[in-house]
Design a protein around this motif. Structure first.
Motif, mmCIF file in Angstrom:
data_model
loop_
_atom_site.group_PDB
_atom_site.id
_atom_site.type_symbol
_atom_site.label_atom_id
_atom_site.label_comp_id
_atom_site.label_asym_id
_atom_site.label_seq_id
_atom_site.Cartn_x
_atom_site.Cartn_y
_atom_site.Cartn_z
ATOM 1 N N ASN A 1 -8.528 1.639 8.622
ATOM 2 C CA ASN A 1 -7.609 1.484 7.486
ATOM 3 C C ASN A 1 -6.238 1.164 8.049
ATOM 4 O O ASN A 1 -5.679 1.944 8.832
ATOM 5 C CB ASN A 1 -7.525 2.751 6.641
ATOM 6 C CG ASN A 1 -8.820 3.101 5.926
ATOM 7 O OD1 ASN A 1 -9.160 4.271 5.794
ATOM 8 N ND2 ASN A 1 -9.570 2.118 5.455
ATOM 9 N N SER B 1 -1.472 3.281 4.480
ATOM 10 C CA SER B 1 -1.748 4.321 3.490
ATOM 11 C C SER B 1 -1.807 3.847 2.052
ATOM 12 O O SER B 1 -2.134 4.644 1.162
ATOM 13 C CB SER B 1 -0.693 5.435 3.608
ATOM 14 O OG SER B 1 0.613 4.912 3.421
ATOM 15 N N GLY C 1 -3.248 2.593 -1.332
ATOM 16 C CA GLY C 1 -4.605 2.761 -1.829
ATOM 17 C C GLY C 1 -5.442 1.503 -1.854
ATOM 18 O O GLY C 1 -6.672 1.569 -1.728
ATOM 19 N N TRP D 1 -7.635 1.445 1.261
ATOM 20 C CA TRP D 1 -8.553 2.502 1.712
ATOM 21 C C TRP D 1 -9.278 3.243 0.599
ATOM 22 O O TRP D 1 -10.216 3.995 0.872
ATOM 23 C CB TRP D 1 -7.817 3.506 2.601
ATOM 24 C CG TRP D 1 -6.873 4.442 1.900
ATOM 25 C CD1 TRP D 1 -5.583 4.198 1.550
ATOM 26 C CD2 TRP D 1 -7.140 5.788 1.478
ATOM 27 N NE1 TRP D 1 -5.024 5.294 0.936
ATOM 28 C CE2 TRP D 1 -5.956 6.287 0.894
ATOM 29 C CE3 TRP D 1 -8.250 6.623 1.546
ATOM 30 C CZ2 TRP D 1 -5.855 7.576 0.368
ATOM 31 C CZ3 TRP D 1 -8.156 7.913 1.027
ATOM 32 C CH2 TRP D 1 -6.976 8.375 0.453
ATOM 33 N N TRP D 2 -8.932 3.016 -0.654
ATOM 34 C CA TRP D 2 -9.601 3.754 -1.718
ATOM 35 C C TRP D 2 -11.059 3.340 -1.903
ATOM 36 O O TRP D 2 -11.802 4.008 -2.628
ATOM 37 C CB TRP D 2 -8.843 3.594 -3.032
ATOM 38 C CG TRP D 2 -7.623 4.460 -3.106
ATOM 39 C CD1 TRP D 2 -7.167 5.345 -2.172
ATOM 40 C CD2 TRP D 2 -6.686 4.529 -4.183
ATOM 41 N NE1 TRP D 2 -6.008 5.950 -2.588
ATOM 42 C CE2 TRP D 2 -5.687 5.474 -3.827
ATOM 43 C CE3 TRP D 2 -6.589 3.889 -5.417
ATOM 44 C CZ2 TRP D 2 -4.617 5.780 -4.664
ATOM 45 C CZ3 TRP D 2 -5.518 4.191 -6.255
ATOM 46 C CH2 TRP D 2 -4.550 5.137 -5.881
ATOM 47 N N MET E 1 -1.415 9.004 3.445
ATOM 48 C CA MET E 1 -2.534 9.055 2.503
ATOM 49 C C MET E 1 -2.609 10.401 1.802
ATOM 50 O O MET E 1 -2.864 10.484 0.595
ATOM 51 C CB MET E 1 -3.853 8.776 3.243
ATOM 52 C CG MET E 1 -3.996 7.368 3.760
ATOM 53 S SD MET E 1 -5.478 7.219 4.814
ATOM 54 C CE MET E 1 -5.401 5.484 5.268
ATOM 55 N N THR F 1 -10.674 11.318 -5.126
ATOM 56 C CA THR F 1 -10.061 10.809 -3.896
ATOM 57 C C THR F 1 -11.165 10.464 -2.902
ATOM 58 O O THR F 1 -12.043 11.293 -2.634
ATOM 59 C CB THR F 1 -9.115 11.851 -3.287
ATOM 60 O OG1 THR F 1 -8.112 12.179 -4.255
ATOM 61 C CG2 THR F 1 -8.455 11.304 -2.035
ATOM 62 N N PHE G 1 -11.134 10.314 3.511
ATOM 63 C CA PHE G 1 -9.999 10.072 4.387
ATOM 64 C C PHE G 1 -10.513 9.655 5.773
ATOM 65 O O PHE G 1 -11.635 10.001 6.156
ATOM 66 C CB PHE G 1 -9.154 11.334 4.544
ATOM 67 C CG PHE G 1 -8.329 11.681 3.335
ATOM 68 C CD1 PHE G 1 -7.118 11.040 3.103
ATOM 69 C CD2 PHE G 1 -8.757 12.645 2.439
ATOM 70 C CE1 PHE G 1 -6.342 11.368 1.996
ATOM 71 C CE2 PHE G 1 -7.994 12.977 1.329
ATOM 72 C CZ PHE G 1 -6.785 12.331 1.113
#
Length: 331
Positions: free
Chosen positions: A71, A74, A76, A79-80, A101, A147, A150
């Motif tokens: 990723n 940070s 979204g 990386w979401w 994040m 969420t 991570f």
């Protein structure tokens, strides 16, 4: 013809391109060592798009499972979509990006804010302008309900990932756009996945700063003289487009500082710069009103504040300014 969708860049290297480069329309990458392993660079925040990318990648990785992912920062929209990765995939980012994040609003909260924005966006004044702009940011994207995963592996400055017999070099160039911006270079293919160090044909945003770091990061990218650069937003590019982005930032720094020194407010400064002859070379980039978002960061730092992520209040004020400029027909 402008390339879109899954596009091969070199031997075993692909990008999934959304070249319009608007809000949330991020590019992703794939590096394959046939018969061994694969690596994914970034995932999309819209759950349907994240699945679509995973589906079109599947034939390329059926004999080379995705063991690693990266990723780039940070935000979204990069990386979401991590839940679309195989569960055994290790996800790497910079330590600063991982901290960002955890600190940023989760997708469920952003869904609530954007939905409320659609309703309050009809009212006049700055509150309505901020609401309408927040709805614009989400567009028609459907965010994950919870969420997502991570990253579970971090580094500070540089790190090398080995994918089969291939090397992918990671280097943190932030803080610039965000606190922990990193790029992924595939030396044997002459390809660099830049994340949001590059916005091509679409107006960039300085959220964190300092701007001088971003300019230095562009110089670092140029020094590599890669065959292909994959921006976070926009079409594939070479050094010419990077130089154009660099010139935009230098102009905005100098012209914005002149407005600041005259005591002009952020929104009015954006109006004045948008009317200037110098801006003509960049006014065809998508989302030109985002100039006011970067000015909000620059003015904040010129007031003597240290670089850092925008507070919710500062971001809301910047969105209100952007929405107001759109309503007024400045852009």
């Amino acid at each position: 013809m402008e390339q879109s969708g899954l596009t091969q860049l070199g031997d075993g290297v692909w990008a999934f391109l959304r070249p319009s480069g608007g809000w949330g329309e991020a590019n992703t990458g794939l590096v394959v060592a046939p018969g061994a392993a694969s690596l994914v660079v970034d995932t999309m925040w819209d759950v349907a798009w994240a699945k679509r990318v995973a589906d079109v990648q599947w034939p390329l990785v059926v004999d080379a499972p995705i063991t690693e992912a990266v990723n780039t920062h940070s935000d979204g929209d990069h990386w979401w979509g991590n839940d679309a990765l195989p569960t055994a995939t290790r996800i790497t980012t910079s330590a600063a990006a991982l901290e960002g994040m955890h600190e940023d609003l989760p997708p469920a909260a952003l869904t609530v804010i954007a939905t409320a924005g659609e309703m309050i966006g009809r009212i006049p004044g700055p509150i309505g302008a901020a609401g309408s702009y927040m709805a614009r940011v989400r567009g028609d994207a459907r965010f994950p309900r919870r969420t997502p995963r991570f990253p579970d592996h971090t580094f500070d400055e540089t790190h090398r990932l080995t994918i089969g017999d291939r090397a992918v070099d990671l280097e943190r160039l932030g803080p610039c756009h965000t606190a922990g911006d990193l790029v992924a270079r595939v030396p044997d293919a002459g390809v660099v996945f830049t994340g949001d160090m590059l916005f091509i044909g679409t107006t960039p945003i300085l959220w964190h700063g300092p701007l001088e770091n971003w300019i230095a990061a562009l110089d670092r990218l140029l020094a590599w003289e890669a065959d292909v650069y994959v921006p976070g937003h926009g079409p594939l590019c070479g050094t010419t487009e990077i130089l154009e982005l660099r010139e935009y930032w230098v102009w905005l720094r100098d012209a914005g500082r002149a407005q600041y020194d005259c005591g002009t407010g952020i929104r009015q400064a954006a109006r004045e710069l948008a009317r200037s002859k110098e801006f003509d070379r960049w006014n065809n980039w998508s989302s030109p009103e985002r100039i006011v978002l970067s000015l909000s960061t620059l003015f904040h730092q010129w007031h003597g504040n240290p670089p850092g992520p925008p507070t919710v209040l500062r971001r809301a004020r910047a969105f209100a300014d952007a929405g107001t400029l759109l309503r007024d027909g400045v852009f």
